[in-house]
Design a protein around this motif. Sequence first.
Motif, PDB file in Angstrom:
ATOM      1  N   ASP A   1      65.124  64.692  68.950  1.00 55.75           N
ATOM      2  CA  ASP A   1      65.720  64.052  70.125  1.00 55.75           C
ATOM      3  C   ASP A   1      64.924  62.804  70.495  1.00 55.75           C
ATOM      4  O   ASP A   1      63.705  62.863  70.649  1.00 55.75           O
ATOM      5  CB  ASP A   1      65.728  65.017  71.313  1.00 55.75           C
ATOM      6  CG  ASP A   1      66.592  66.237  71.048  1.00 55.75           C
ATOM      7  OD1 ASP A   1      67.336  66.232  70.067  1.00 55.75           O
ATOM      8  OD2 ASP A   1      66.518  67.181  71.852  1.00 55.75           O
ATOM      9  N   CYS A   2      65.612  61.676  70.617  1.00 57.55           N
ATOM     10  CA  CYS A   2      64.950  60.421  70.974  1.00 57.55           C
ATOM     11  C   CYS A   2      65.993  59.391  71.384  1.00 57.55           C
ATOM     12  O   CYS A   2      67.189  59.631  71.309  1.00 57.55           O
ATOM     13  CB  CYS A   2      64.110  59.904  69.812  1.00 57.55           C
ATOM     14  SG  CYS A   2      65.064  59.504  68.354  1.00 57.55           S
ATOM     15  N   GLU A   3      65.518  58.224  71.809  1.00 61.41           N
ATOM     16  CA  GLU A   3      66.405  57.128  72.192  1.00 61.41           C
ATOM     17  C   GLU A   3      66.617  56.212  70.995  1.00 61.41           C
ATOM     18  O   GLU A   3      65.661  55.748  70.371  1.00 61.41           O
ATOM     19  CB  GLU A   3      65.811  56.337  73.349  1.00 61.41           C
ATOM     20  CG  GLU A   3      66.728  55.245  73.837  1.00 61.41           C
ATOM     21  CD  GLU A   3      66.132  54.475  74.999  1.00 61.41           C
ATOM     22  OE1 GLU A   3      66.753  53.473  75.391  1.00 61.41           O
ATOM     23  OE2 GLU A   3      65.056  54.857  75.483  1.00 61.41           O
ATOM     24  N   VAL A   4      67.876  55.956  70.671  1.00 61.38           N
ATOM     25  CA  VAL A   4      68.235  55.069  69.562  1.00 61.38           C
ATOM     26  C   VAL A   4      69.333  54.138  70.052  1.00 61.38           C
ATOM     27  O   VAL A   4      70.335  54.597  70.599  1.00 61.38           O
ATOM     28  CB  VAL A   4      68.727  55.867  68.332  1.00 61.38           C
ATOM     29  CG1 VAL A   4      69.192  54.934  67.233  1.00 61.38           C
ATOM     30  CG2 VAL A   4      67.646  56.792  67.828  1.00 61.38           C
TER      31      VAL A   4
ATOM     32  N   GLN B   1      71.464  47.551  62.402  1.00 64.65           N
ATOM     33  CA  GLN B   1      70.664  48.467  63.209  1.00 64.65           C
ATOM     34  C   GLN B   1      70.057  49.557  62.332  1.00 64.65           C
ATOM     35  O   GLN B   1      68.888  49.907  62.477  1.00 64.65           O
ATOM     36  CB  GLN B   1      71.526  49.115  64.289  1.00 64.65           C
ATOM     37  CG  GLN B   1      72.004  48.169  65.357  1.00 64.65           C
ATOM     38  CD  GLN B   1      72.995  48.843  66.282  1.00 64.65           C
ATOM     39  OE1 GLN B   1      73.858  49.594  65.849  1.00 64.65           O
ATOM     40  NE2 GLN B   1      72.864  48.552  67.573  1.00 64.65           N
TER      41      GLN B   1
ATOM     42  N   GLY C   1      69.583  52.214  72.564  1.00 62.13           N
ATOM     43  CA  GLY C   1      69.828  52.202  73.996  1.00 62.13           C
ATOM     44  C   GLY C   1      70.452  53.462  74.554  1.00 62.13           C
ATOM     45  O   GLY C   1      70.773  53.517  75.736  1.00 62.13           O
ATOM     46  N   SER C   2      70.640  54.490  73.735  1.00 63.35           N
ATOM     47  CA  SER C   2      71.217  55.754  74.205  1.00 63.35           C
ATOM     48  C   SER C   2      70.377  56.925  73.717  1.00 63.35           C
ATOM     49  O   SER C   2      69.783  56.870  72.649  1.00 63.35           O
ATOM     50  CB  SER C   2      72.643  55.923  73.680  1.00 63.35           C
ATOM     51  OG  SER C   2      73.467  54.905  74.169  1.00 63.35           O
ATOM     52  N   TRP C   3      70.363  57.991  74.522  1.00 62.60           N
ATOM     53  CA  TRP C   3      69.615  59.189  74.143  1.00 62.60           C
ATOM     54  C   TRP C   3      70.428  59.949  73.100  1.00 62.60           C
ATOM     55  O   TRP C   3      71.607  60.207  73.277  1.00 62.60           O
ATOM     56  CB  TRP C   3      69.373  60.072  75.359  1.00 62.60           C
ATOM     57  CG  TRP C   3      68.477  61.221  75.056  1.00 62.60           C
ATOM     58  CD1 TRP C   3      68.838  62.512  74.853  1.00 62.60           C
ATOM     59  CD2 TRP C   3      67.057  61.174  74.900  1.00 62.60           C
ATOM     60  NE1 TRP C   3      67.734  63.278  74.579  1.00 62.60           N
ATOM     61  CE2 TRP C   3      66.634  62.481  74.609  1.00 62.60           C
ATOM     62  CE3 TRP C   3      66.112  60.169  74.981  1.00 62.60           C
ATOM     63  CZ2 TRP C   3      65.298  62.793  74.391  1.00 62.60           C
ATOM     64  CZ3 TRP C   3      64.786  60.486  74.773  1.00 62.60           C
ATOM     65  CH2 TRP C   3      64.389  61.787  74.486  1.00 62.60           C
ATOM     66  N   ARG C   4      69.800  60.278  71.993  1.00 62.50           N
ATOM     67  CA  ARG C   4      70.464  60.970  70.886  1.00 62.50           C
ATOM     68  C   ARG C   4      69.847  62.345  70.692  1.00 62.50           C
ATOM     69  O   ARG C   4      68.630  62.506  70.731  1.00 62.50           O
ATOM     70  CB  ARG C   4      70.338  60.179  69.591  1.00 62.50           C
ATOM     71  CG  ARG C   4      70.755  58.731  69.692  1.00 62.50           C
ATOM     72  CD  ARG C   4      72.222  58.580  69.950  1.00 62.50           C
ATOM     73  NE  ARG C   4      72.547  57.149  69.997  1.00 62.50           N
ATOM     74  CZ  ARG C   4      73.758  56.684  70.153  1.00 62.50           C
ATOM     75  NH1 ARG C   4      74.767  57.499  70.295  1.00 62.50           N
ATOM     76  NH2 ARG C   4      73.967  55.395  70.189  1.00 62.50           N
ATOM     77  N   THR C   5      70.695  63.332  70.464  1.00 56.59           N
ATOM     78  CA  THR C   5      70.261  64.698  70.191  1.00 56.59           C
ATOM     79  C   THR C   5      70.215  64.900  68.689  1.00 56.59           C
ATOM     80  O   THR C   5      71.105  64.439  67.970  1.00 56.59           O
ATOM     81  CB  THR C   5      71.238  65.704  70.829  1.00 56.59           C
ATOM     82  OG1 THR C   5      71.365  65.399  72.216  1.00 56.59           O
ATOM     83  CG2 THR C   5      70.743  67.122  70.673  1.00 56.59           C
TER      84      THR C   5
ATOM     85  N   THR D   1      69.703  61.814  64.084  1.00 52.21           N
ATOM     86  CA  THR D   1      68.261  61.689  64.289  1.00 52.21           C
ATOM     87  C   THR D   1      67.581  62.981  63.840  1.00 52.21           C
ATOM     88  O   THR D   1      68.189  64.046  63.827  1.00 52.21           O
ATOM     89  CB  THR D   1      67.916  61.436  65.762  1.00 52.21           C
ATOM     90  OG1 THR D   1      68.420  62.502  66.548  1.00 52.21           O
ATOM     91  CG2 THR D   1      68.488  60.128  66.242  1.00 52.21           C
TER      92      THR D   1
END
Length: 69
Positions: free
Chosen positions: A9-12, A29, A14-18, A6
């Motif tokens: 930092d955001c949600e991708v 997807q 269904g999971s939080w991604r750094t 990513t």
Amino acid sequence: MKLYTTKHDCEVAGSWRTAGVPFPLRDEQAAELTPPRGSVVAPYVPADTKEKPHARLGRNKRRNRKAAH
């Protein structure tokens, strides 16, 4: 499944991604999240496969050199 990262930092999926940490996504997807449809996710490129600068002249030297007259 390919690896993606990513840009921030955001949600991708269904999971939080750094940002900068690779994670797998299915092709379906990734099609919705990568350009031209989305701009959050980018393909992961390992640091050792990036293009290296030219060995003879540095980046600034090549740009600033003067042509022979």
